[in-house]
Design an enzyme around this catalytic site. Structure first.
Site, PDB file in Angstrom:
ATOM      1  N   GLY A  16       0.834  -1.209   0.000  1.00  0.00           N
ATOM      2  CA  GLY A  16       0.000   0.000   0.000  1.00  0.00           C
ATOM      3  C   GLY A  16       0.862   1.251   0.000  1.00  0.00           C
ATOM      4  O   GLY A  16       1.838   1.327   0.735  1.00  0.00           O
ATOM      5  N   ARG A  77       1.486  -5.019  -5.888  1.00  0.00           N
ATOM      6  CA  ARG A  77       1.537  -6.264  -5.121  1.00  0.00           C
ATOM      7  C   ARG A  77       1.927  -7.346  -6.110  1.00  0.00           C
ATOM      8  O   ARG A  77       1.462  -7.358  -7.238  1.00  0.00           O
ATOM      9  CB  ARG A  77       0.185  -6.534  -4.457  1.00  0.00           C
ATOM     10  CG  ARG A  77      -0.120  -5.454  -3.412  1.00  0.00           C
ATOM     11  CD  ARG A  77      -1.230  -5.831  -2.453  1.00  0.00           C
ATOM     12  NE  ARG A  77      -1.086  -5.102  -1.211  1.00  0.00           N
ATOM     13  CZ  ARG A  77      -1.701  -3.949  -0.926  1.00  0.00           C
ATOM     14  NH1 ARG A  77      -2.493  -3.374  -1.799  1.00  0.00           N
ATOM     15  NH2 ARG A  77      -1.512  -3.354   0.239  1.00  0.00           N
ATOM     16  N   ASP A 108       4.342  -4.598   6.351  1.00  0.00           N
ATOM     17  CA  ASP A 108       4.902  -5.870   6.833  1.00  0.00           C
ATOM     18  C   ASP A 108       5.038  -6.929   5.733  1.00  0.00           C
ATOM     19  O   ASP A 108       5.991  -7.705   5.739  1.00  0.00           O
ATOM     20  CB  ASP A 108       4.163  -6.400   8.070  1.00  0.00           C
ATOM     21  CG  ASP A 108       2.685  -6.619   7.831  1.00  0.00           C
ATOM     22  OD1 ASP A 108       2.203  -6.267   6.740  1.00  0.00           O
ATOM     23  OD2 ASP A 108       2.028  -7.149   8.735  1.00  0.00           O
ATOM     24  N   THR A 131       3.897   2.869   5.662  1.00  0.00           N
ATOM     25  CA  THR A 131       2.473   2.486   5.686  1.00  0.00           C
ATOM     26  C   THR A 131       1.700   3.495   6.519  1.00  0.00           C
ATOM     27  O   THR A 131       2.195   3.937   7.562  1.00  0.00           O
ATOM     28  CB  THR A 131       2.267   1.065   6.271  1.00  0.00           C
ATOM     29  OG1 THR A 131       0.900   0.920   6.654  1.00  0.00           O
ATOM     30  CG2 THR A 131       3.115   0.787   7.499  1.00  0.00           C
ATOM     31  N   ASP A 133      -0.779   2.786   8.200  1.00  0.00           N
ATOM     32  CA  ASP A 133      -1.439   2.073   9.300  1.00  0.00           C
ATOM     33  C   ASP A 133      -0.682   2.131  10.638  1.00  0.00           C
ATOM     34  O   ASP A 133      -1.258   1.826  11.674  1.00  0.00           O
ATOM     35  CB  ASP A 133      -1.661   0.603   8.931  1.00  0.00           C
ATOM     36  CG  ASP A 133      -2.468   0.458   7.661  1.00  0.00           C
ATOM     37  OD1 ASP A 133      -3.259   1.362   7.372  1.00  0.00           O
ATOM     38  OD2 ASP A 133      -2.293  -0.547   6.950  1.00  0.00           O
ATOM     39  N   ASP A 135       1.339   0.082  11.853  1.00  0.00           N
ATOM     40  CA  ASP A 135       1.218  -1.212  12.540  1.00  0.00           C
ATOM     41  C   ASP A 135       2.522  -2.025  12.545  1.00  0.00           C
ATOM     42  O   ASP A 135       2.474  -3.247  12.579  1.00  0.00           O
ATOM     43  CB  ASP A 135       0.087  -2.034  11.898  1.00  0.00           C
ATOM     44  CG  ASP A 135       0.301  -2.238  10.408  1.00  0.00           C
ATOM     45  OD1 ASP A 135       1.204  -1.614   9.841  1.00  0.00           O
ATOM     46  OD2 ASP A 135      -0.458  -3.024   9.807  1.00  0.00           O
ATOM     47  N   ARG A 177      -6.159  -1.130   8.385  1.00  0.00           N
ATOM     48  CA  ARG A 177      -6.104  -2.588   8.223  1.00  0.00           C
ATOM     49  C   ARG A 177      -6.574  -3.264   9.507  1.00  0.00           C
ATOM     50  O   ARG A 177      -7.696  -3.027   9.928  1.00  0.00           O
ATOM     51  CB  ARG A 177      -4.708  -3.039   7.809  1.00  0.00           C
ATOM     52  CG  ARG A 177      -4.833  -4.177   6.827  1.00  0.00           C
ATOM     53  CD  ARG A 177      -3.854  -4.229   5.726  1.00  0.00           C
ATOM     54  NE  ARG A 177      -2.492  -4.405   6.151  1.00  0.00           N
ATOM     55  CZ  ARG A 177      -1.566  -4.881   5.334  1.00  0.00           C
ATOM     56  NH1 ARG A 177      -1.870  -5.248   4.114  1.00  0.00           N
ATOM     57  NH2 ARG A 177      -0.312  -4.968   5.736  1.00  0.00           N
TER      58      ARG A 177
HETATM   59  P1  ADP Z   1       2.331  -4.265   2.696  1.00  0.00           P
HETATM   60  O1  ADP Z   1       3.786  -4.245   2.404  1.00  0.00           O
HETATM   61  O2  ADP Z   1       1.716  -2.909   2.617  1.00  0.00           O
HETATM   62  O3  ADP Z   1       2.013  -5.015   3.966  1.00  0.00           O
HETATM   63  P2  ADP Z   1       1.394  -6.583   1.150  1.00  0.00           P
HETATM   64  O4  ADP Z   1       1.105  -7.414   2.341  1.00  0.00           O
HETATM   65  O5  ADP Z   1       0.414  -6.611   0.030  1.00  0.00           O
HETATM   66  O6  ADP Z   1       1.581  -5.036   1.486  1.00  0.00           O
HETATM   67  O7  ADP Z   1       2.820  -7.053   0.586  1.00  0.00           O
HETATM   68  C1  ADP Z   1       3.397  -6.393  -0.535  1.00  0.00           C
HETATM   69  C2  ADP Z   1       4.150  -7.371  -1.377  1.00  0.00           C
HETATM   70  O8  ADP Z   1       5.227  -7.964  -0.601  1.00  0.00           O
HETATM   71  C3  ADP Z   1       3.360  -8.594  -1.871  1.00  0.00           C
HETATM   72  O9  ADP Z   1       2.575  -8.316  -3.007  1.00  0.00           O
HETATM   73  C4  ADP Z   1       4.474  -9.553  -2.197  1.00  0.00           C
HETATM   74  O10 ADP Z   1       5.091  -9.236  -3.429  1.00  0.00           O
HETATM   75  C5  ADP Z   1       5.486  -9.276  -1.059  1.00  0.00           C
HETATM   76  N1  ADP Z   1       5.252 -10.266   0.003  1.00  0.00           N
HETATM   77  C6  ADP Z   1       4.314 -10.234   0.972  1.00  0.00           C
HETATM   78  N2  ADP Z   1       4.357 -11.344   1.738  1.00  0.00           N
HETATM   79  C7  ADP Z   1       5.338 -12.115   1.206  1.00  0.00           C
HETATM   80  C8  ADP Z   1       5.866 -13.405   1.513  1.00  0.00           C
HETATM   81  N3  ADP Z   1       5.383 -14.135   2.532  1.00  0.00           N
HETATM   82  N4  ADP Z   1       6.874 -13.868   0.747  1.00  0.00           N
HETATM   83  C9  ADP Z   1       7.373 -13.139  -0.267  1.00  0.00           C
HETATM   84  N5  ADP Z   1       6.915 -11.938  -0.606  1.00  0.00           N
HETATM   85  C10 ADP Z   1       5.916 -11.418   0.104  1.00  0.00           C
END
Ligand code: ADP
Length: 328
Positions: A16, A77, A108, A131, A133, A135, A177
């Site tokens: 995000g 993403r 995260d 972020t 959030d 968090d 979130r």
């Molecule tokens: P944020 O970083 O805001 O928490 P997301 O949870 O959508 O957003 O994660 C962003 C991107 O990070 C995902 O689309 C993916 O490419 C990568 N990512 C998230 N979790 C994993 C994971 N367990 N293993 C590898 N890449 C990950």
């Protein structure tokens, strides 16, 4: 891991978007130049790493971005990065550019990706908490949180004008979130009648009691802030439940939504992002790998990414107590 010689740093924004991400990218690139390193922009987060959407940055690339919301590197993403094949492609692309370290700006999920990638390929990475959030464990505040709270408060102020004119009860849903940080901050800052957050359940009966007490006290308007992701549902569901118990109340629901993500970063977020961006590069040069850089009690602190993503950041009980006193 031994300290490596770093010459080329790749920077990306992922997940995000958040106001202040541009300021963070700029600080990373400026710091890289200051230490005679090359900087590469990886576009659209991990998707760009896999698709080789990687470009060398110069000082023109980062002119006039500090003050802009969003992220000029774009964010995305990537499901493919969650697969070993996807990460292998990403590694080969980084190697083809000679990139030997990464700064990952995101939430995260993005930091989880950086941690895995470091474990598998040994590419040193520092994460920046980007972020709205707030968090993430390991930092008092994340980049974008302050701006998002300010945006939310400005919007709530406007809603209060109409709430007061019509004696209405408004349920306003804010982002966050699974966390209630924006709700608490925006709730205190906008004199909310109640703040409903995922971390602490408030039974509907207690909310009704609060509203009735306020009615007796002849309060002119009632704004209830609801964090998205709450176990009792969003603003619409809670409003529905209250309407059943208080059918004479004129109840309205507003979901602030994505406007909370946009806009120019606040002074605070610009400063935080700048501080963290420079510290990330300096951390890499001092052999700090697989860590997130944050600020705790106004001091820059490096926390292992694993802890930042696994440990829970608790809401501030003192803020909740204060919000309780102020809303009665
Ligand atoms: P944020 O970083 O805001 O928490 P997301 O949870 O959508 O957003 O994660 C962003 C991107 O990070 C995902 O689309 C993916 O490419 C990568 N990512 C998230 N979790 C994993 C994971 N367990 N293993 C590898 N890449 C990950």
């Amino acid at each position: 891991m031994d300290q490596l010689t770093i010459k080329k740093i790749g920077v990306l924004t992922s997940g995000g978007d958040a106001p202040g991400m541009n300021a963070a990218i700029r600080a990373v690139v400026r710091a890289a130049f200051y230490y005679n390193l090359e900087a590469f922009g990886i576009y659209r987060g991990y998707e760009g790493m896999i698709n080789n959407d990687i470009r060398k940055l110069d000082s023109r690339s980062i002119a006039h971005v500090l003050e802009r919301g969003g992220t000029f590197l774009k964010s995305a993403r990537s499901e493919e990065f969650k697969t070993p094949e996807g990460r292998k492609k990403a590694y080969e692309n980084l190697k083809s550019h000679g990139i030997d370290a990464l700064v990952v700006i995101g939430g995260d999920g993005s930091l989880t990706g950086a941690h895995l990638f470091f474990k598998e390929y040994g590419i040193p990475a520092v994460g920046l908490p980007g972020t709205i959030d707030n968090d993430l464990f390991g930092t008092d505040l994340t980049i974008g949180f302050d701006t998002a709270c300010n945006t939310a408060i400005q919007a709530i102020d406007k809603i209060r004008d109409t709430a007061t004119s019509h004696d209405r009860l408004f349920f306003i849903e804010v982002m966050g979130r699974d966390a209630g940080f924006i709700a608490i901050n925006a709730g205190i800052g906008s004199a909310a009648a109640a703040i409903l957050i995922p971390e602490k359940k408030m039974p509907v009966e207690k909310l009704i009691e609060r509203l009735k007490t306020r009615e007796k006290a002849k309060k002119e308007s009632n704004i209830v802030i609801v964090a998205e992701g709450g176990k009792s549902g969003g603003a619409a569901e809670i409003a529905e439940k209250v309407k059943k118990i208080l059918p004479t109340y004129d109840i309205k629901v507003t979901i602030l939504g994505h406007l909370q993500r946009g806009g120019a970063p606040s002074a605070f977020d610009r400063t935080l992002a700048s501080k963290l961006g420079v510290s990330a590069v300096e951390g890499l040069l001092h052999g700090k790998y697989d860590v997130m850089v944050g600020v705790i009690n106004n001091k820059v602190v490096f926390t292992p990414i694993k802890r930042a993503i696994v440990d829970d950041k608790k809401v501030d009980e003192e803020e909740l107590r204060i919000a309780g006193i102020l809303s009665t």
